[in-house]
Design a protein around this motif. Structure first.
Motif, PDB file in Angstrom:
ATOM      1  N   MET A 239     -26.178 -20.809 -13.413  1.00  0.00           N
ATOM      2  CA  MET A 239     -25.025 -20.526 -14.268  1.00  0.00           C
ATOM      3  C   MET A 239     -25.316 -20.918 -15.709  1.00  0.00           C
ATOM      4  O   MET A 239     -25.097 -20.142 -16.647  1.00  0.00           O
TER       5      MET A 239
ATOM      6  N   LEU B 191     -15.231 -10.786  -0.426  1.00  0.00           N
ATOM      7  CA  LEU B 191     -14.746 -10.826  -1.808  1.00  0.00           C
ATOM      8  C   LEU B 191     -15.896 -10.594  -2.772  1.00  0.00           C
ATOM      9  O   LEU B 191     -15.787  -9.850  -3.746  1.00  0.00           O
ATOM     10  N   ILE B 192     -17.029 -11.239  -2.462  1.00  0.00           N
ATOM     11  CA  ILE B 192     -18.123 -11.189  -3.414  1.00  0.00           C
ATOM     12  C   ILE B 192     -18.780  -9.809  -3.418  1.00  0.00           C
ATOM     13  O   ILE B 192     -19.348  -9.398  -4.422  1.00  0.00           O
TER      14      ILE B 192
ATOM     15  N   LEU C  23     -22.119 -19.117  -5.420  1.00  0.00           N
ATOM     16  CA  LEU C  23     -21.067 -20.113  -5.238  1.00  0.00           C
ATOM     17  C   LEU C  23     -20.118 -19.680  -4.127  1.00  0.00           C
ATOM     18  O   LEU C  23     -19.805 -20.447  -3.216  1.00  0.00           O
ATOM     19  N   TYR C  24     -19.679 -18.422  -4.182  1.00  0.00           N
ATOM     20  CA  TYR C  24     -18.747 -17.919  -3.169  1.00  0.00           C
ATOM     21  C   TYR C  24     -19.378 -17.946  -1.779  1.00  0.00           C
ATOM     22  O   TYR C  24     -18.740 -18.331  -0.809  1.00  0.00           O
TER      23      TYR C  24
ATOM     24  N   VAL D 192     -18.290  -4.917  -9.184  1.00  0.00           N
ATOM     25  CA  VAL D 192     -17.814  -5.070 -10.558  1.00  0.00           C
ATOM     26  C   VAL D 192     -18.972  -5.426 -11.481  1.00  0.00           C
ATOM     27  O   VAL D 192     -19.107  -4.889 -12.579  1.00  0.00           O
TER      28      VAL D 192
ATOM     29  N   PHE E 147     -25.767 -15.161 -14.848  1.00  0.00           N
ATOM     30  CA  PHE E 147     -24.515 -15.913 -14.851  1.00  0.00           C
ATOM     31  C   PHE E 147     -23.609 -15.437 -13.710  1.00  0.00           C
ATOM     32  O   PHE E 147     -23.081 -16.239 -12.938  1.00  0.00           O
ATOM     33  N   GLN E 148     -23.463 -14.123 -13.594  1.00  0.00           N
ATOM     34  CA  GLN E 148     -22.601 -13.587 -12.541  1.00  0.00           C
ATOM     35  C   GLN E 148     -23.179 -13.870 -11.159  1.00  0.00           C
ATOM     36  O   GLN E 148     -22.435 -14.203 -10.230  1.00  0.00           O
TER      37      GLN E 148
ATOM     38  N   ILE F 197     -19.444 -21.366  -0.456  1.00  0.00           N
ATOM     39  CA  ILE F 197     -18.107 -21.804  -0.034  1.00  0.00           C
ATOM     40  C   ILE F 197     -17.802 -21.285   1.362  1.00  0.00           C
ATOM     41  O   ILE F 197     -17.213 -21.983   2.196  1.00  0.00           O
TER      42      ILE F 197
ATOM     43  N   VAL G 230     -22.303 -17.057  -9.616  1.00  0.00           N
ATOM     44  CA  VAL G 230     -20.958 -17.113  -9.018  1.00  0.00           C
ATOM     45  C   VAL G 230     -20.974 -16.495  -7.624  1.00  0.00           C
ATOM     46  O   VAL G 230     -20.298 -16.974  -6.712  1.00  0.00           O
ATOM     47  N   PHE G 231     -21.784 -15.451  -7.446  1.00  0.00           N
ATOM     48  CA  PHE G 231     -21.891 -14.871  -6.100  1.00  0.00           C
ATOM     49  C   PHE G 231     -22.385 -15.930  -5.126  1.00  0.00           C
ATOM     50  O   PHE G 231     -21.845 -16.093  -4.030  1.00  0.00           O
TER      51      PHE G 231
ATOM     52  N   LEU H 218     -26.212 -12.391 -18.709  1.00  0.00           N
ATOM     53  CA  LEU H 218     -24.890 -12.185 -18.123  1.00  0.00           C
ATOM     54  C   LEU H 218     -25.012 -11.952 -16.620  1.00  0.00           C
ATOM     55  O   LEU H 218     -24.218 -12.461 -15.825  1.00  0.00           O
TER      56      LEU H 218
ATOM     57  N   THR I 134     -17.062  -7.139  -3.498  1.00  0.00           N
ATOM     58  CA  THR I 134     -16.282  -6.494  -4.555  1.00  0.00           C
ATOM     59  C   THR I 134     -16.771  -6.947  -5.927  1.00  0.00           C
ATOM     60  O   THR I 134     -16.955  -6.137  -6.835  1.00  0.00           O
ATOM     61  N   ALA I 135     -17.001  -8.268  -6.044  1.00  0.00           N
ATOM     62  CA  ALA I 135     -17.424  -8.787  -7.341  1.00  0.00           C
ATOM     63  C   ALA I 135     -18.801  -8.256  -7.719  1.00  0.00           C
ATOM     64  O   ALA I 135     -19.081  -8.039  -8.899  1.00  0.00           O
TER      65      ALA I 135
ATOM     66  N   PRO J 175     -14.964 -14.924   1.858  1.00  0.00           N
ATOM     67  CA  PRO J 175     -15.621 -15.035   0.549  1.00  0.00           C
ATOM     68  C   PRO J 175     -16.768 -14.036   0.399  1.00  0.00           C
ATOM     69  O   PRO J 175     -17.011 -13.519  -0.690  1.00  0.00           O
TER      70      PRO J 175
END
Lengths: 118, 492
Positions: free
Chosen positions: A17, A77-78, A47-48, A84, A40-41, A51, A44-45, A37, A80-81, A74
């Motif tokens: 990150m 969800l990821i 991280l999810y 994006v 960075f993203q 979790i 987060v993937f 970027l 989808t992310a 999760p």
């Protein structure tokens, strides 16, 4: 020690990150910014996904003899992310192409100079 | 039957219309479809608003999955109010867009332009409707990605760099929000806003929740152009096509403010913001935003850029309202969301009309145009008065409540800042008025015609709305009062 090694995936998340974030801020090359970027993203993937992991759990597919499953939400969800993220990268790169067509450069400083000289 | 589906229709109709618009032949057909969709959405939004006006709540379960497992669209007055602003602004902007877009966008991209505009509208309405935090992130990205595209369609090449800059900052903001959502999910195992509100208080002491809160506030702060995270806004608004600037200035930051209100007050419950130094931070950033952005606005040489900085200042006022942490302050913030949408859209429309005639919004280029375009000039003056907060205009109402809230808290410094901000607004609006009316035209021989009716009528509708809502405060203030009760979780 256990705190450090037990959470190693979170440490990786933090390192990725910060590396990505730093790249976005410090680099003047527009492509490198997008790369930063992306990193960075991606952190987060991770991280999810971390979790969602349940200690001792398996893949969330119903099977005999298994009672503990990881939390699949999760992960979904990821997905989808990620979509994006791909869209953002595509749009960002498309913009870089257009900027290069108009300015003939993808270095932030050169672009600033050209804008100021007008 | 249809009552329960209104909330979903508001999201589904623009979403389905967007690809259809994209394949329509270039010309006026895509515009016509977009216009029809936006008016339909406006009617639905009004209807929905009437249904929840009394404080009732409509809950819609997507796909029949019960919340908190399924996604729930939960419409209370706050959602409905924001949806009404978004749909209403789209409905007024589209008649304006026809000529302005024909002039500014290459002919072969018109249908794509309107398809993107519809997606942007869809994203913004979706944010307003949804009761699920992850769904909110997805809609936020739909609206953001489409607004990057819309901004990059501006005529000057600077539009591209402005859009790129916004893309980088906007994505960082959205990713921060995503991190925050992930962390609260890991604490509570829920994504439903109402459910989160019930579960979060039990884990308030956990550091994860604090971290999540910080990520969410900063992420949304980037989106709403909270000072000092506003750097993307002036360029984006200056170089975007006129119609896009009008639409985004009136809706995008307002919807982000709504997300902030929802997250801070409903998801994390009111108490959390007051325990942490968040409310003081909002006050501080609000004060700095008002002062710094207003002073920056005075120094600008481009009318659109000047108004963009003024937008940052107005966001500062809204933040002040939130930061007061009182019912009166929140009412002021909610009323100002509505009023600022009205006045800033009218101002950008008037400047867009100047751009339509002379192709520039630079202050030296627009000299003397006020006498040649009296109706445009008149609209700019009245909307400008509203921005300053002259009694009889909408702007006065929100400033009035804001000052009352400041006095209630005995925050004299902030009350003075609010008044000083109005004085600074007088200076920068006067700068426009002086250039337009009191300075000689650059070229006296060349006469500029008044803007066409299709640009003037939407502008004047908004100008008259500014006066109407300045005199008749029943709708806005009542709605805001009920909305504040919902936000503060006061049982009806």
């Amino acid at each position: 020690m256990d705190f450090i090694f037990g959470h190693y995936n979170y440490w990786i998340v933090i390192i990725l990150m910060m590396a990505g974030f730093y790249t976005v801020i410090s680099r003047g090359n527009l492509i490198k910014k997008i790369t930063g970027l992306n990193i960075f993203q991606t952190s987060v993937f991770l991280l999810y996904i971390s979790i969602g992991n349940v200690e001792g759990g398996t893949t969330p597919i119903i099977a005999e003899g298994v009672e503990q499953y990881s939390n699949p939400l999760p992960h979904v969800l990821i997905l989808t992310a990620i979509v994006v993220g791909v869209a953002t990268t595509a749009l960002g790169l498309a913009l870089v192409v257009r900027i290069r067509e108009e300015y003939g450069t993808i270095e932030e400083e050169d672009i600033h100079k050209q804008d100021e000289s007008l | 039957m249809i009552e329960t589906h209104t909330s979903l229709l508001l999201v589904v109709i623009p979403l389905l219309a967007a690809p259809v618009t994209a394949i329509l032949p270039n010309g006026r057909l895509p515009w016509l479809l977009t216009l029809a969709v936006s008016w339909l959405c406006f009617v639905l939004a009004i209807w929905q608003f009437m249904q929840v006006m009394d404080g009732s709540v409509i809950s819609y379960e997507l796909g029949g999955w019960e919340p908190p497992w399924g996604i729930e669209y939960r419409i209370d007055i706050v959602n409905a109010f924001v949806a009404l602003i978004v749909a209403g602004m789209a409905a007024v902007t589209l008649p304006y867009a026809l000529l302005s877009v024909e002039q500014e966008i290459p002919k072969d991209r018109i249908s794509l332009f309107y398809a993107t505009l519809l997606l942007c509208l869809d994203g913004l309405l979706g944010i307003a409707m949804t009761g699920d935090v992850f769904n909110l992130f997805v809609f936020l990205e739909i609206s953001s990605l489409s607004s990057y595209t819309l901004i990059s369609m501006g005529r000057q090449r600077k539009a591209l760099t402005a859009s790129y800059q916004y893309l980088i900052m906007g994505t960082i903001g959205a990713t921060f929000l995503l991190i925050g959502i992930g962390l609260i999910y890991s604490e509570t195992g829920s994504l439903n806003m109402v459910d989160l509100n019930n579960r979060l208080p039990a884990v308030f002491e956990h550091r994860t929740v604090h971290t999540a809160f910080a990520f969410i506030v900063v992420g949304v702060g980037l989106k709403l152009a909270m000072f000092p995270l506003h750097l993307w806004l002036p360029n984006a608004y200056t170089y975007a096509p006129s119609a896009v600037t009008v639409f985004l200035a009136a809706t995008a930051t307002k919807v982000a403010v709504y997300v902030m209100l929802r997250m801070v007050f409903n998801v994390f419950s009111t108490g959390f913001a007051y325990v942490t130094p968040t409310d003081d931070m909002f006050l501080l950033l609000g004060v700095f935003g008002v002062v710094f952005a207003s002073i920056s606005a005075i120094g600008q040489k481009d009318a659109k850029r000047l108004l963009a900085y003024s937008s940052v200042a107005q966001i500062g006022y809204i933040l002040l309202g939130i930061g007061f942490a009182s019912a009166l302050g929140l009412t002021a913030a909610v009323v100002h969301i509505f009023n600022h949408a009205l006045m800033k859209a009218a101002l950008f429309m008037a400047v867009g009309a100047l751009v339509y005639r002379i192709g520039s919004s630079h202050i030296t280029q627009i000299r003397g145009l006020g006498r040649q375009m009296p109706w445009t000039f008149g609209a700019l003056v009245i909307a400008g008065l509203s921005l300053i907060g002259v009694p009889g205009t909408a702007g006065f109402i929100s400033k009035w409540y804001l000052v009352l809230a400041a006095i209630e808290q005995q925050a004299w410094v902030i009350a003075i800042v609010i008044l000083a901000g109005s004085l600074l607004a007088v200076i920068y609006i006067w700068k426009l008025v002086e250039a337009l009316f009191f300075q000689p035209a650059i070229d006296d021989t060349k006469s500029v015609r008044e803007a066409p009716l299709s640009l003037l009528v939407p502008t004047w509708i908004l100008v008259l709305a500014n006066i109407y809502f300045g005199l008749n405060t029943e709708l806005t203030v009542n709605a805001a009062t009920i909305a504040v009760q919902v936000l503060e979780n006061i049982p009806q």
